[in-house]
Design a protein around this motif. Structure first.
Motif, PDB file in Angstrom:
ATOM      1  N   LEU A  53       0.818  -1.208   0.000  1.00  0.00           N
ATOM      2  CA  LEU A  53       0.000   0.000   0.000  1.00  0.00           C
ATOM      3  C   LEU A  53       0.854   1.260   0.000  1.00  0.00           C
ATOM      4  N   SER A  54       2.094   1.155   0.425  1.00  0.00           N
ATOM      5  CA  SER A  54       2.971   2.325   0.435  1.00  0.00           C
ATOM      6  C   SER A  54       3.616   2.579  -0.926  1.00  0.00           C
ATOM      7  N   ARG A  55       3.443   1.651  -1.860  1.00  0.00           N
ATOM      8  CA  ARG A  55       4.019   1.799  -3.195  1.00  0.00           C
ATOM      9  C   ARG A  55       2.998   2.433  -4.138  1.00  0.00           C
ATOM     10  N   PRO A  56       3.453   2.979  -5.261  1.00  0.00           N
ATOM     11  CA  PRO A  56       2.511   3.569  -6.231  1.00  0.00           C
ATOM     12  C   PRO A  56       1.642   2.488  -6.882  1.00  0.00           C
ATOM     13  N   LEU A  57       0.487   2.879  -7.359  1.00  0.00           N
ATOM     14  CA  LEU A  57      -0.480   1.961  -7.948  1.00  0.00           C
ATOM     15  C   LEU A  57      -0.008   1.473  -9.314  1.00  0.00           C
ATOM     16  N   LEU A  72      -1.669  -7.423  -3.963  1.00  0.00           N
ATOM     17  CA  LEU A  72      -2.663  -7.144  -2.928  1.00  0.00           C
ATOM     18  C   LEU A  72      -3.844  -8.107  -3.017  1.00  0.00           C
ATOM     19  N   LEU A  73      -4.297  -8.379  -4.230  1.00  0.00           N
ATOM     20  CA  LEU A  73      -5.399  -9.330  -4.400  1.00  0.00           C
ATOM     21  C   LEU A  73      -4.980 -10.730  -3.977  1.00  0.00           C
ATOM     22  N   ARG A  89     -12.593  -3.254  -3.035  1.00  0.00           N
ATOM     23  CA  ARG A  89     -13.155  -2.088  -2.355  1.00  0.00           C
ATOM     24  C   ARG A  89     -12.097  -1.383  -1.516  1.00  0.00           C
ATOM     25  N   ARG A  90     -11.293  -2.150  -0.782  1.00  0.00           N
ATOM     26  CA  ARG A  90     -10.257  -1.547   0.054  1.00  0.00           C
ATOM     27  C   ARG A  90      -9.160  -0.918  -0.807  1.00  0.00           C
ATOM     28  N   ILE A  91      -8.823  -1.540  -1.933  1.00  0.00           N
ATOM     29  CA  ILE A  91      -7.826  -0.971  -2.852  1.00  0.00           C
ATOM     30  C   ILE A  91      -8.342   0.357  -3.399  1.00  0.00           C
ATOM     31  N   LYS A 101      -7.882   5.860  -3.707  1.00  0.00           N
ATOM     32  CA  LYS A 101      -8.850   6.864  -4.166  1.00  0.00           C
ATOM     33  C   LYS A 101      -8.991   6.856  -5.692  1.00  0.00           C
ATOM     34  N   VAL A 102      -9.226   5.660  -6.226  1.00  0.00           N
ATOM     35  CA  VAL A 102      -9.443   5.485  -7.663  1.00  0.00           C
ATOM     36  C   VAL A 102     -10.746   4.728  -7.862  1.00  0.00           C
ATOM     37  N   GLY A 103     -11.233   4.751  -9.084  1.00  0.00           N
ATOM     38  CA  GLY A 103     -12.443   4.028  -9.428  1.00  0.00           C
ATOM     39  C   GLY A 103     -12.128   2.644  -9.950  1.00  0.00           C
ATOM     40  N   MET A 104     -13.172   1.841 -10.071  1.00  0.00           N
ATOM     41  CA  MET A 104     -13.009   0.474 -10.556  1.00  0.00           C
ATOM     42  C   MET A 104     -12.519   0.465 -11.995  1.00  0.00           C
TER      43      MET A 104
END
Length: 80
Positions: free
Chosen positions: A41-45, A53-54, A61-63, A68-71
């Motif tokens: 979570l501390s790394r860029p998306l 993460l999955l 939902r938590r991702i 703060k991004v959309g699906m």
């Protein structure tokens, strides 16, 4: 991860596992998963981060909430 990062990760996981109750193996597995999730979570998306993460059991939902991004943005990264 290099040796020092792995050592730091294990230190964090052991201290977290000591705070939990129950079987040591189960506590350590939960603690390691939590430490790995916090690391990612501390790394860029990126696609790799989402996949890791999955794999560790984090929900879409938590991702979405954390980054703060959309699906649609997550789907486009996974489609690449």
């Amino acid at each position: 991860m290099n040796y020092s990062q792995t050592k730091d990760t294990m230190k964090k996981a052991v201290s977290l596992a000591k705070q939990l109750d129950g079987n040591w193996s189960a506590r350590m597995k939960m603690a390691l998963n939590e430490v790995y999730i916090e690391h990612y979570l501390s790394r860029p998306l990126t696609k790799e981060v989402i996949e890791k993460l999955l794999f560790k059991g984090m929900s879409f939902r938590r991702i979405k909430k954390h980054f703060k991004v959309g699906m649609d943005e997550i789907s486009s990264l996974l489609a690449e």
